[in-house]
Design a protein around this motif. Sequence first.
Motif, PDB file in Angstrom:
ATOM      1  N   THR A  98       0.827  -1.208   0.000  1.00  7.58           N
ATOM      2  CA  THR A  98       0.000   0.000   0.000  1.00  7.58           C
ATOM      3  C   THR A  98       0.859   1.255   0.000  1.00  7.58           C
ATOM      4  O   THR A  98       0.518   2.251  -0.636  1.00  7.58           O
ATOM      5  N   LEU A  99       1.992   1.187   0.702  1.00  8.18           N
ATOM      6  CA  LEU A  99       2.914   2.317   0.754  1.00  8.18           C
ATOM      7  C   LEU A  99       3.414   2.687  -0.644  1.00  8.18           C
ATOM      8  O   LEU A  99       3.633   3.860  -0.935  1.00  8.18           O
ATOM      9  N   TYR A 100       3.585   1.703  -1.510  1.00  4.45           N
ATOM     10  CA  TYR A 100       3.997   1.980  -2.887  1.00  4.45           C
ATOM     11  C   TYR A 100       2.811   2.280  -3.793  1.00  4.45           C
ATOM     12  O   TYR A 100       2.934   3.050  -4.744  1.00  4.45           O
ATOM     13  N   ALA A 101       1.660   1.653  -3.549  1.00  3.26           N
ATOM     14  CA  ALA A 101       0.530   1.760  -4.472  1.00  3.26           C
ATOM     15  C   ALA A 101      -0.165   3.114  -4.403  1.00  3.26           C
ATOM     16  O   ALA A 101      -0.564   3.656  -5.440  1.00  3.26           O
ATOM     17  N   ILE A 102      -0.329   3.670  -3.216  1.00  2.00           N
ATOM     18  CA  ILE A 102      -1.074   4.930  -3.091  1.00  2.00           C
ATOM     19  C   ILE A 102      -0.411   6.083  -3.844  1.00  2.00           C
ATOM     20  O   ILE A 102      -1.095   6.782  -4.602  1.00  2.00           O
ATOM     21  N   PRO A 103       0.888   6.313  -3.702  1.00  2.00           N
ATOM     22  CA  PRO A 103       1.490   7.392  -4.501  1.00  2.00           C
ATOM     23  C   PRO A 103       1.408   7.153  -6.008  1.00  2.00           C
ATOM     24  O   PRO A 103       1.287   8.106  -6.782  1.00  2.00           O
TER      25      PRO A 103
END
Length: 98
Positions: A51-56
């Motif tokens: 999620t840390l990579y997907a949201i941005p």
Amino acid sequence: MAEWRVIATIIVAVFASSVFVFLLAWMFIKNFEKLERLPRYRRGLFIALATLYAIPMVIRIFEVALGRESIKALIGLPIGLVFVWFYLSAARKVRVAP
């Protein structure tokens, strides 16, 4: 006089980021045993990292779609997608008892 402020700001920012990285490393070391014992915790960590990579990436795609950013802003998207795929596949492989 302004250049001293810039230097002081840089020193404070580097110190603050170093403290932040140290705290994250300390928390990870403290919870490493929990990662080995509890598979749900491990799966949750992998999903959080994905999620840390997907949201941005999603935000960047919307910015390009709305015309606020150029298409060149998507040049690093495949690298982020590889990280998201890796973390989600690792989370899928974790065996959790029902």
